[in-house]
Scaffold this motif. Structure first.
Motif, PDB file in Angstrom:
ATOM      1  N   THR A  10      36.539  34.263  57.006  1.00  0.00           N
ATOM      2  CA  THR A  10      37.203  33.137  56.513  1.00  0.00           C
ATOM      3  C   THR A  10      37.788  33.537  55.357  1.00  0.00           C
ATOM      4  O   THR A  10      37.322  34.495  54.574  1.00  0.00           O
ATOM      5  CB  THR A  10      36.126  32.219  56.324  1.00  0.00           C
ATOM      6  N   PRO A  11      39.085  32.986  54.891  1.00  0.00           N
ATOM      7  CA  PRO A  11      39.750  33.322  53.531  1.00  0.00           C
ATOM      8  C   PRO A  11      38.909  32.950  52.393  1.00  0.00           C
ATOM      9  O   PRO A  11      37.889  32.159  52.583  1.00  0.00           O
ATOM     10  CB  PRO A  11      41.074  32.642  53.728  1.00  0.00           C
ATOM     11  N   ASN A  12      39.008  33.578  51.456  1.00  0.00           N
ATOM     12  CA  ASN A  12      38.424  33.141  50.155  1.00  0.00           C
ATOM     13  C   ASN A  12      38.807  31.876  49.894  1.00  0.00           C
ATOM     14  O   ASN A  12      40.195  31.609  49.758  1.00  0.00           O
ATOM     15  CB  ASN A  12      38.798  34.290  49.129  1.00  0.00           C
ATOM     16  N   PRO A  13      37.993  30.998  49.413  1.00  0.00           N
ATOM     17  CA  PRO A  13      38.574  29.375  49.347  1.00  0.00           C
ATOM     18  C   PRO A  13      38.779  29.467  47.814  1.00  0.00           C
ATOM     19  O   PRO A  13      39.452  28.267  47.554  1.00  0.00           O
ATOM     20  CB  PRO A  13      37.234  28.728  49.318  1.00  0.00           C
ATOM     21  N   LYS A  15      41.430  30.681  44.547  1.00  0.00           N
ATOM     22  CA  LYS A  15      42.279  31.553  44.008  1.00  0.00           C
ATOM     23  C   LYS A  15      42.876  31.189  42.815  1.00  0.00           C
ATOM     24  O   LYS A  15      43.154  29.804  42.573  1.00  0.00           O
ATOM     25  CB  LYS A  15      43.377  31.754  45.327  1.00  0.00           C
ATOM     26  N   PHE A  36      41.956  36.330  44.313  1.00  0.00           N
ATOM     27  CA  PHE A  36      41.195  35.450  45.192  1.00  0.00           C
ATOM     28  C   PHE A  36      39.721  35.854  44.963  1.00  0.00           C
ATOM     29  O   PHE A  36      39.398  36.931  44.379  1.00  0.00           O
ATOM     30  CB  PHE A  36      41.504  35.939  46.630  1.00  0.00           C
ATOM     31  N   GLY A  37      38.930  34.889  45.498  1.00  0.00           N
ATOM     32  CA  GLY A  37      37.429  35.179  45.508  1.00  0.00           C
ATOM     33  C   GLY A  37      36.812  34.047  46.203  1.00  0.00           C
ATOM     34  O   GLY A  37      37.281  32.974  46.476  1.00  0.00           O
ATOM     35  N   GLY A  38      35.502  34.250  46.357  1.00  0.00           N
ATOM     36  CA  GLY A  38      34.644  33.504  47.235  1.00  0.00           C
ATOM     37  C   GLY A  38      33.888  32.447  46.403  1.00  0.00           C
ATOM     38  O   GLY A  38      33.472  31.444  46.957  1.00  0.00           O
ATOM     39  N   SER A  39      34.036  32.481  44.907  1.00  0.00           N
ATOM     40  CA  SER A  39      33.486  31.506  44.150  1.00  0.00           C
ATOM     41  C   SER A  39      34.414  31.451  42.951  1.00  0.00           C
ATOM     42  O   SER A  39      35.192  32.245  42.710  1.00  0.00           O
ATOM     43  CB  SER A  39      32.190  31.692  43.715  1.00  0.00           C
ATOM     44  N   GLU A  42      33.692  34.305  40.908  1.00  0.00           N
ATOM     45  CA  GLU A  42      34.233  35.448  41.044  1.00  0.00           C
ATOM     46  C   GLU A  42      35.575  35.371  40.754  1.00  0.00           C
ATOM     47  O   GLU A  42      36.075  36.715  40.328  1.00  0.00           O
ATOM     48  CB  GLU A  42      33.921  35.629  42.594  1.00  0.00           C
ATOM     49  N   VAL A  43      36.312  34.602  40.811  1.00  0.00           N
ATOM     50  CA  VAL A  43      37.618  34.436  40.554  1.00  0.00           C
ATOM     51  C   VAL A  43      37.861  34.664  39.294  1.00  0.00           C
ATOM     52  O   VAL A  43      38.830  35.672  38.787  1.00  0.00           O
ATOM     53  CB  VAL A  43      38.428  33.176  41.304  1.00  0.00           C
ATOM     54  N   ARG A  46      37.426  38.351  38.205  1.00  0.00           N
ATOM     55  CA  ARG A  46      38.160  39.301  38.656  1.00  0.00           C
ATOM     56  C   ARG A  46      39.613  39.149  37.933  1.00  0.00           C
ATOM     57  O   ARG A  46      40.257  40.110  37.932  1.00  0.00           O
ATOM     58  CB  ARG A  46      38.557  39.153  40.396  1.00  0.00           C
TER      59      ARG A  46
END
Length: 150
Positions: A10-13, A15, A36-39, A42-43, A46
């Motif tokens: 699944t793509p990272n939700p 961005k 991009f990131g999972g949360s 995280e974004v 990053r």
């Protein structure tokens, strides 16, 4: 023989898109990374890491120098284009040099197109869609310059 079902990633939700300009002028180069990131956390982390790396490695300065070098290699550029940088003035893009026509000969969409109709002369926005076009710059007969009347 049994086969396993394929694993679908699944793509990272989350961005975020960023824009970094190499200088303050209108014609400055842009670097537009996407993180991009999972949360959301995280974004955010990053993004901080990306900004730190761009600064540490001098990416914005390198992009500016590379673009300047590339422009210098383009043999079709006129001397006026090389010596007359564009700038914002009153919410419009204006040329420092003025070129063959003086005044508002460019807009945010690029160089305006010259047209005349017997008793009038004007420079028109080059945008394709009429709804996106800037107002025309009409020739002031007293000064000989093109002016957007507002």
């Amino acid at each position: 023989m049994t086969t396993a079902a394929p694993v679908v990633a699944t793509p990272n939700p989350f961005k975020i898109g960023l824009t970094f300009k190499a200088a303050s002028g209108f014609d400055a180069e842009w670097i537009t990374p996407t993180v991009f990131g999972g949360s959301a956390d995280e974004v955010a982390q990053r993004t901080v890491d990306l900004i730190a790396a761009l600064k540490e490695y001098g990416v914005i300065e390198l992009a500016s120098k590379a673009a300047e070098y590339t422009r210098g290699q383009y043999k079709g550029a006129t001397a006026a284009a090389k010596t007359a940088p564009k700038r914002f003035e009153g919410g419009k893009v204006v040329s420092s040099g003025g070129g063959a026509h003086g005044g508002d000969v460019e807009c945010v969409h690029g160089p305006r197109t010259y047209r005349s109709g017997g008793t009038w002369e004007a420079m028109f926005c080059p945008a394709r869609e009429k709804s996106e076009q800037c107002p025309p710059a009409w020739k002031d007969k007293k000064t000989g310059r093109f002016v957007v009347k507002g």
